[in-house]
Structure formats: C-alpha cells, structure tokens
Design a protein around this motif. Structure first.
Motif, PDB file in Angstrom:
ATOM      1  N   PRO A 115      -6.457  -0.474  -8.869  1.00 29.77           N
ATOM      2  CA  PRO A 115      -5.822   0.378  -7.855  1.00 29.77           C
ATOM      3  C   PRO A 115      -6.781   1.328  -7.148  1.00 29.77           C
ATOM      4  CG  PRO A 115      -5.381   1.256 -10.021  1.00 29.77           C
ATOM      5  CD  PRO A 115      -6.129  -0.046 -10.237  1.00 29.77           C
ATOM      6  N   GLY A 116      -7.933   0.802  -6.722  1.00 28.53           N
ATOM      7  CA  GLY A 116      -8.874   1.640  -5.997  1.00 28.53           C
ATOM      8  C   GLY A 116      -9.782   2.444  -6.911  1.00 28.53           C
ATOM      9  N   VAL A 117     -10.630   3.237  -6.284  1.00 26.62           N
ATOM     10  CA  VAL A 117     -11.656   3.977  -7.005  1.00 26.62           C
ATOM     11  C   VAL A 117     -11.687   5.430  -6.547  1.00 26.62           C
ATOM     12  CG1 VAL A 117     -14.141   4.162  -7.459  1.00 26.62           C
ATOM     13  CG2 VAL A 117     -13.068   1.901  -7.272  1.00 26.62           C
ATOM     14  N   VAL A 118     -11.746   6.351  -7.503  1.00 29.45           N
ATOM     15  CA  VAL A 118     -12.088   7.754  -7.240  1.00 29.45           C
ATOM     16  C   VAL A 118     -13.569   7.963  -7.530  1.00 29.45           C
ATOM     17  CG1 VAL A 118     -11.728  10.137  -8.016  1.00 29.45           C
ATOM     18  CG2 VAL A 118      -9.767   8.651  -7.594  1.00 29.45           C
ATOM     19  N   LYS A 119     -13.982   7.577  -8.729  1.00 30.61           N
ATOM     20  CA  LYS A 119     -15.391   7.577  -9.114  1.00 30.61           C
ATOM     21  C   LYS A 119     -15.540   6.653 -10.316  1.00 30.61           C
ATOM     22  CE  LYS A 119     -19.306  10.598 -10.279  1.00 30.61           C
ATOM     23  NZ  LYS A 119     -19.760   9.824 -11.449  1.00 30.61           N
ATOM     24  N   SER A 120     -16.561   5.822 -10.305  1.00 31.17           N
ATOM     25  CA  SER A 120     -16.703   4.834 -11.362  1.00 31.17           C
ATOM     26  C   SER A 120     -18.160   4.477 -11.577  1.00 31.17           C
ATOM     27  CB  SER A 120     -15.927   3.562 -10.998  1.00 31.17           C
ATOM     28  OG  SER A 120     -16.194   2.525 -11.913  1.00 31.17           O
ATOM     29  N   PRO A 121     -18.524   4.108 -12.828  1.00 28.85           N
ATOM     30  CA  PRO A 121     -19.891   3.645 -13.077  1.00 28.85           C
ATOM     31  C   PRO A 121     -20.178   2.283 -12.477  1.00 28.85           C
ATOM     32  CG  PRO A 121     -18.559   3.415 -15.057  1.00 28.85           C
ATOM     33  CD  PRO A 121     -17.731   4.181 -14.067  1.00 28.85           C
ATOM     34  N   ILE A 122     -19.150   1.577 -12.002  1.00 27.74           N
ATOM     35  CA  ILE A 122     -19.386   0.254 -11.440  1.00 27.74           C
ATOM     36  C   ILE A 122     -19.016   0.186  -9.962  1.00 27.74           C
ATOM     37  CG2 ILE A 122     -19.263  -1.045 -13.582  1.00 27.74           C
ATOM     38  CD1 ILE A 122     -16.381  -1.611 -13.108  1.00 27.74           C
ATOM     39  N   SER A 123     -19.022   1.330  -9.295  1.00 30.37           N
ATOM     40  CA  SER A 123     -18.782   1.375  -7.854  1.00 30.37           C
ATOM     41  C   SER A 123     -19.523   2.568  -7.272  1.00 30.37           C
ATOM     42  CB  SER A 123     -17.281   1.499  -7.563  1.00 30.37           C
ATOM     43  OG  SER A 123     -17.048   1.743  -6.193  1.00 30.37           O
ATOM     44  N   SER A 124     -19.967   2.439  -6.050  1.00 32.95           N
ATOM     45  CA  SER A 124     -20.665   3.549  -5.387  1.00 32.95           C
ATOM     46  C   SER A 124     -19.697   4.493  -4.693  1.00 32.95           C
ATOM     47  CB  SER A 124     -21.663   2.991  -4.358  1.00 32.95           C
ATOM     48  OG  SER A 124     -20.986   2.220  -3.372  1.00 32.95           O
ATOM     49  N   ASP A 125     -18.417   4.152  -4.634  1.00 41.86           N
ATOM     50  CA  ASP A 125     -17.432   4.987  -3.958  1.00 41.86           C
ATOM     51  C   ASP A 125     -17.202   6.301  -4.697  1.00 41.86           C
ATOM     52  OD1 ASP A 125     -17.084   3.078  -2.056  1.00 41.86           O
ATOM     53  OD2 ASP A 125     -15.063   2.483  -2.656  1.00 41.86           O
ATOM     54  N   ILE A 126     -17.054   7.369  -3.943  1.00 44.09           N
ATOM     55  CA  ILE A 126     -16.583   8.655  -4.474  1.00 44.09           C
ATOM     56  C   ILE A 126     -15.538   9.171  -3.491  1.00 44.09           C
ATOM     57  CG2 ILE A 126     -17.165  11.019  -5.119  1.00 44.09           C
ATOM     58  CD1 ILE A 126     -19.964  10.080  -5.797  1.00 44.09           C
ATOM     59  N   VAL A 127     -14.295   9.248  -3.953  1.00 44.64           N
ATOM     60  CA  VAL A 127     -13.166   9.566  -3.081  1.00 44.64           C
ATOM     61  C   VAL A 127     -12.394  10.743  -3.669  1.00 44.64           C
ATOM     62  CG1 VAL A 127     -11.053   8.667  -2.023  1.00 44.64           C
ATOM     63  CG2 VAL A 127     -12.999   7.137  -2.419  1.00 44.64           C
ATOM     64  N   ARG A 128     -12.005  11.679  -2.831  1.00 46.66           N
ATOM     65  CA  ARG A 128     -11.212  12.805  -3.335  1.00 46.66           C
ATOM     66  C   ARG A 128      -9.873  12.296  -3.852  1.00 46.66           C
ATOM     67  NH1 ARG A 128     -10.067  18.009   0.411  1.00 46.66           N
ATOM     68  NH2 ARG A 128      -7.949  17.131   0.539  1.00 46.66           N
ATOM     69  N   TYR A 129      -9.445  12.840  -4.959  1.00 43.76           N
ATOM     70  CA  TYR A 129      -8.313  12.283  -5.712  1.00 43.76           C
ATOM     71  C   TYR A 129      -7.033  12.212  -4.880  1.00 43.76           C
ATOM     72  CZ  TYR A 129      -6.157  11.057 -10.203  1.00 43.76           C
ATOM     73  OH  TYR A 129      -5.552  10.393 -11.230  1.00 43.76           O
ATOM     74  N   ASP A 130      -6.693  13.281  -4.179  1.00 40.66           N
ATOM     75  CA  ASP A 130      -5.444  13.279  -3.417  1.00 40.66           C
ATOM     76  C   ASP A 130      -5.473  12.238  -2.292  1.00 40.66           C
ATOM     77  OD1 ASP A 130      -7.404  14.789  -2.092  1.00 40.66           O
ATOM     78  OD2 ASP A 130      -5.934  16.131  -1.160  1.00 40.66           O
ATOM     79  N   LEU A 154       3.220  -7.033  -9.023  1.00 44.21           N
ATOM     80  CA  LEU A 154       1.946  -6.432  -8.645  1.00 44.21           C
ATOM     81  C   LEU A 154       1.602  -5.410  -9.728  1.00 44.21           C
ATOM     82  CD1 LEU A 154      -0.125  -6.487  -6.318  1.00 44.21           C
ATOM     83  CD2 LEU A 154       1.175  -4.646  -5.243  1.00 44.21           C
ATOM     84  N   CYS A 155       0.578  -5.714 -10.525  1.00 47.54           N
ATOM     85  CA  CYS A 155       0.328  -4.966 -11.757  1.00 47.54           C
ATOM     86  C   CYS A 155      -0.987  -4.200 -11.676  1.00 47.54           C
ATOM     87  CB  CYS A 155       0.290  -5.917 -12.947  1.00 47.54           C
ATOM     88  SG  CYS A 155       1.746  -6.960 -13.089  1.00 47.54           S
ATOM     89  N   MET A 156      -0.895  -2.882 -11.680  1.00 48.34           N
ATOM     90  CA  MET A 156      -2.085  -2.037 -11.616  1.00 48.34           C
ATOM     91  C   MET A 156      -2.713  -1.908 -13.003  1.00 48.34           C
ATOM     92  SD  MET A 156      -0.948   1.058  -9.076  1.00 48.34           S
ATOM     93  CE  MET A 156       0.155   1.764 -10.310  1.00 48.34           C
ATOM     94  N   GLU A 157      -3.995  -2.217 -13.086  1.00 43.65           N
ATOM     95  CA  GLU A 157      -4.697  -2.109 -14.360  1.00 43.65           C
ATOM     96  C   GLU A 157      -5.309  -0.723 -14.523  1.00 43.65           C
ATOM     97  OE1 GLU A 157      -8.305  -4.235 -16.905  1.00 43.65           O
ATOM     98  OE2 GLU A 157      -8.215  -4.466 -14.734  1.00 43.65           O
ATOM     99  N   ASN A 158      -5.255  -0.199 -15.745  1.00 47.05           N
ATOM    100  CA  ASN A 158      -5.978   1.031 -16.073  1.00 47.05           C
ATOM    101  C   ASN A 158      -7.438   0.666 -16.340  1.00 47.05           C
ATOM    102  OD1 ASN A 158      -4.570  -0.189 -18.537  1.00 47.05           O
ATOM    103  ND2 ASN A 158      -6.129   1.094 -19.518  1.00 47.05           N
ATOM    104  N   VAL A 159      -8.315   1.162 -15.492  1.00 46.08           N
ATOM    105  CA  VAL A 159      -9.725   0.797 -15.570  1.00 46.08           C
ATOM    106  C   VAL A 159     -10.586   2.047 -15.446  1.00 46.08           C
ATOM    107  CG1 VAL A 159      -9.425  -1.556 -14.714  1.00 46.08           C
ATOM    108  CG2 VAL A 159      -9.744   0.297 -13.093  1.00 46.08           C
ATOM    109  N   TRP A 160     -11.889   1.873 -15.559  1.00 47.41           N
ATOM    110  CA  TRP A 160     -12.813   3.002 -15.461  1.00 47.41           C
ATOM    111  C   TRP A 160     -13.095   3.297 -13.989  1.00 47.41           C
ATOM    112  CZ3 TRP A 160     -17.075   2.242 -19.751  1.00 47.41           C
ATOM    113  CH2 TRP A 160     -16.447   2.233 -20.999  1.00 47.41           C
ATOM    114  N   ASN A 161     -12.094   3.858 -13.316  1.00 49.87           N
ATOM    115  CA  ASN A 161     -12.192   4.129 -11.885  1.00 49.87           C
ATOM    116  C   ASN A 161     -11.941   5.595 -11.535  1.00 49.87           C
ATOM    117  OD1 ASN A 161      -9.485   4.106 -12.559  1.00 49.87           O
ATOM    118  ND2 ASN A 161      -8.827   2.945 -10.776  1.00 49.87           N
ATOM    119  N   GLY A 162     -11.878   6.466 -12.554  1.00 48.87           N
ATOM    120  CA  GLY A 162     -11.633   7.883 -12.307  1.00 48.87           C
ATOM    121  C   GLY A 162     -10.227   8.173 -11.824  1.00 48.87           C
ATOM    122  N   PHE A 163      -9.295   7.290 -12.121  1.00 49.68           N
ATOM    123  CA  PHE A 163      -7.986   7.298 -11.479  1.00 49.68           C
ATOM    124  C   PHE A 163      -6.919   6.969 -12.516  1.00 49.68           C
ATOM    125  CE2 PHE A 163      -6.234   5.563  -7.120  1.00 49.68           C
ATOM    126  CZ  PHE A 163      -5.529   6.732  -6.940  1.00 49.68           C
TER     127      PHE A 163
END
Length: 281
Positions: A115-130, A154-163
């Motif tokens: 379900p997207g990325v806020v901040k993650s060790p496997i993505s360069s994206d950094i997005v404000r949470y809101d 449509l199933c959202m996975e809990n992943v290391w995405n800061g979210f």
C-alpha cells in the motif's frame, strides 16, 4: 487452512525463466497444496498478459491439481501509489488496475498489494504520512470498483514501508471503506521486524484478514543490532499462539510461505517446517 508457497520462493523469483508448469510441478513435488503466482511489469506473468493467455494458464493450473487463487505484486516498491510524483501515482493506479484484471482473468480471488511507501529500506521514496494516507485512499477509490466487478479481494500487505505499523490504524482504515473487497494480507514474519506480536494483530484485525503469508525473523537485541529472516520455526515468531489465534478467528484460506533467498533445499525445508508447525498432513 491450505498449505502454499509463493512464486517468489522459486529460483530467481519473478525473474524465473522457467514455465508456470515447472512451478506447479515443484509445488506438488515438495508437498505444497497451493501456489501463489506473482505479477509484475516484466517476467512470465505481467500486467500486459492477455485474457487468452490467462485462460490457457488457468487450464494448465486446473490440469495440475494445484490450488491457485491468489497473486502477489510488489509494483508499489518502484511505482508507488503514494509517490510525491503525480505521474508515478497515476501509473501505479493503472498498473494495479491491470494486475486486478489479470487476476480476474486467471480466476484468482485475491491480489496482494503493497500500500505505498512512507519510508523504507527498500525504496528511495520519503513521503509525509498524511499525504501518503490521502494518496492511498485515492488509489483505492479507483481500484475497489474494479475489484468488486471482478470479485477479487484487494489485500494490503503489512510490509517494511513505514506505513500502518499499528493494527488499530490499519483496522480503522479498512473499515473506513464500504467495500467488502478491501482486506489485509497479513505477513506474520514482517511483524516481528517492527516489534509487534502477531496474535494480537490477528485478534484485532479478525475477519479483515483475507490471506496470510508466513516467514520467520530472528532479532538479536544486543550492541550489534543484528537481525535476519530465517527458516520457519528458527526465529522469534510465537508460532503456537499465532496459529491458535488464526483458528479462533476461523481463518481457513491459504497459508503462503514466502521464503527468500532461494537455495536448492529451501522448498523442502519450508514444506517440512509447515507440516510441523501447522500439523498439515
């Protein structure tokens, strides 16, 4: 519960040049009842796979006797629906729409999404949470009508995405939509990586859990701060309590092992561990 394996656990994962027939054969050979397919923008199964191709693949699946009713995609890691770039967000929605259609054409009943990325060790994206929340909501408002038409969860996975690192926040977010096609793909091992207790998540999320994925994680809380994913049963997942919690909520769908990285004995080790942990026969 149905014992299954992820296509990502085969040699080379989504880049696997072997056929789906080979994956189905290995699934049976190593004692799994189900296979979860993977879809991306490249590889054997892509967002451009035609309906005719899907029908041929489904016939192959049916002939194999392997249970296949779900697909996973990690498209969001590189093309995120929460990106700060509007063009990327639009492309992500389009690709996920296409992935849903492929899932429907294959006769699958669930699609795992990141379900997207806020901040993650496997993505360069950094997005404000809101902003990430608002953008994900927009994406889901586009995707859920398609999921409903196709009868695909449509199933959202809990992943290391800061979210969504709180089960309460995740529960309330799902409940804020009226569609019963939105749910959670609970990854048990991922929870350990951010100091969570899987049985409590299962209790709180309950029927919102549409599918379950398993891996194990070993955390050494010392000055080195070392950690690693590991074989099922060798890490810190409280398996008995977790499985008991799944039974309490009457979870009866697939348990998909996603074990990385590949080695030549990982499928046999994983199959044996699942038999022991879940009492699969």
């Amino acid at each position: 519960m149905i014992k299954g394996i992820s296509y990502l656990s085969f040699e080379n994962g989504l880049a696997n040049t072997e056929s789906i027939e080979s994956a189905l054969a290995q699934t049976k050979k190593f004692g799994f009842d189900a296979l979860e397919l993977g879809i991306s923008t490249e590889g054997i199964l892509t967002t451009n796979t035609s309906k005719a191709e899907c029908l041929k693949i489904r016939q192959t699946i049916d002939d194999s006797g392997v249970f296949v009713d779900s697909m996973g995609t990690g498209i969001s890691w590189g093309i995120s629906p929460t990106s700060n770039d509007e063009a990327i967000r639009k492309n992500s929605i389009k690709l996920h729409e296409d992935a849903l259609k492929v899932a429907g054409n294959l006769g699958c009943k669930a699609l795992l999404i990141v379900p997207g990325v806020v901040k993650s060790p496997i993505s360069s994206d950094i997005v404000r949470y809101d902003r990430a929340l608002d953008r994900l909501r927009d994406a889901l408002n586009h995707l859920l009508p398609i999921a409903e038409d196709l009868d695909v969860d449509l199933c959202m996975e809990n992943v290391w995405n800061g979210f969504f690192y709180s089960p309460i926040e995740l529960r309330d977010f799902v409940d804020s939509f009226t569609s019963d096609k939105l749910g959670i793909y609970l990854d048990i091992g991922n929870l350990i990586g951010y100091q969570q207790y899987p049985p409590h998540w299962i209790e709180l999320l309950n029927s919102r859990i549409k599918r379950v994925q398993v891996k194990d994680f070993q955390e050494n809380f010392d000055w080195t701060g070392s950690f690693s994913f590991c074989d099922l049963g060798a890490g810190d997942v409280p398996w008995k309590e977790t499985i008991d919690a799944l039974k309490v909520i009457n979870y009866q769908n697939t348990i998909i092992a996603e074990m990385l990285p590949w080695d030549e004995t990982i499928l046999s080790r994983t199959s044996a561990a699942m038999d022991q942990l879940f009492d699969f026969k």
